[in-house]
Write an enzyme that holds these catalytic residues in place. Structure first.
Site, short mmCIF file in Angstrom:
data_model
loop_
_atom_site.label_atom_id
_atom_site.label_comp_id
_atom_site.label_asym_id
_atom_site.label_seq_id
_atom_site.Cartn_x
_atom_site.Cartn_y
_atom_site.Cartn_z
N ASP A 20 -43.11 26.15 -78.46
CA ASP A 20 -43.98 25.93 -77.31
C ASP A 20 -45.28 26.68 -77.54
O ASP A 20 -45.28 27.80 -78.05
CB ASP A 20 -43.30 26.31 -75.99
CG ASP A 20 -42.91 27.77 -75.91
OD1 ASP A 20 -43.71 28.58 -75.39
OD2 ASP A 20 -41.79 28.12 -76.34
N ASP A 109 -42.72 26.17 -65.67
CA ASP A 109 -42.57 27.53 -66.18
C ASP A 109 -42.67 28.47 -64.98
O ASP A 109 -43.74 28.71 -64.44
CB ASP A 109 -43.68 27.80 -67.20
CG ASP A 109 -43.68 29.21 -67.76
OD1 ASP A 109 -42.92 30.06 -67.26
OD2 ASP A 109 -44.47 29.47 -68.68
N GLU A 111 -41.68 32.27 -63.79
CA GLU A 111 -41.29 33.57 -64.30
C GLU A 111 -42.05 34.65 -63.55
O GLU A 111 -42.82 34.36 -62.64
CB GLU A 111 -41.59 33.64 -65.81
CG GLU A 111 -43.03 33.36 -66.16
CD GLU A 111 -43.29 33.36 -67.65
OE1 GLU A 111 -43.44 34.49 -68.19
OE2 GLU A 111 -43.35 32.27 -68.27
#
Length: 222
Positions: A20, A109, A111
């Protein structure tokens, strides 16, 4: 979702390998990446409600020309807007999906906040609502639920170990360790595993927890 030969703790180099990347990785030699055995890539497209990666288009085109299975990901900023707004922003700037066999479903994503309060100032119930808002908006637009990229610690801290996403959202777990450890609540397996933050290729090192048929299947939507 078909995964094919899923393992509870996959063997790193026996599964299809991926990377990624984001705007931090520029001028990627995609031919070299393929020659190194990489089969897929997730590319950062957007963040929050205003950031569009200036490298996304060139990275996406380069990966496509090299024959990689590829998809985009969105870095969540729950402190900036509701989830639906960010899903629409992602969809408008590279996060779409089509059943062509080479496009991975978009990834969220989610986090710890690198800019401030770790859970973006949201309670666990508010965070679950935010993620559902993003996920359902993406599903309504594409017919696919997004992949969720996260860590077990973040999921426990910021969603209160919510289990309601495991049936619909494939898990992309970040766990930089020799073997895959405890997964976030609800999931019994990870579809993708980010197992290192560096390696011989640009960006982070990932794998698909299955075989190439399974990787092609998730791109097809089967």
């Amino acid at each position: 979702m078909r995964t094919s030969t899923v393992q509870a703790s996959p063997i790193k180099h026996a599964c299809p390998q991926g990377i990624d990347v984001s705007n931090h990785q520029r001028n990627i030699n995609w031919t070299t990446v393929v020659d190194n055995g990489i089969s897929f890539v997730y590319i950062k497209a957007t963040e929050g409600t205003s950031y569009i990666s200036p490298s996304f288009n060139s990275q996406y085109i380069g990966a496509t020309k090299a024959g990689l299975i590829r998809g985009g990901y969105h870095f969540a900023r729950p402190d900036k807007s509701d989830g639906a707004t960010q899903a629409r922003f992602f969809l408008a700037h590279g996060g779409g999906w089509s059943p062509d066999g080479i496009t991975l479903p978009g990834a969220l994503d989610i986090e710890y906040n690198p800019y401030g309060v770790k859970c973006y100032g949201l309670t666990p119930s508010e965070m679950v609502t935010w993620i559902k808002d993003f996920s359902n908006t993406y599903k309504a637009a594409t017919g696919r639920y997004p992949v969720i990229y996260t860590t077990t610690d973040w999921w426990s801290t910021c969603t209160g170990n919510n289990t309601s996403f495991a049936d619909d959202n494939p898990l992309w777990i970040a766990d930089w360790s020799p073997t895959l450890r405890t997964l976030p609540a609800g999931w019994t397996h990870a579809s993708f595993w980010q197992y290192a933050d560096s390696g011989p290729n640009p960006g982070d090192a990932d794998l698909w927890n299955g075989d190439m048929n399974g990787l092609r299947a998730i791109a097809l939507g089967s």
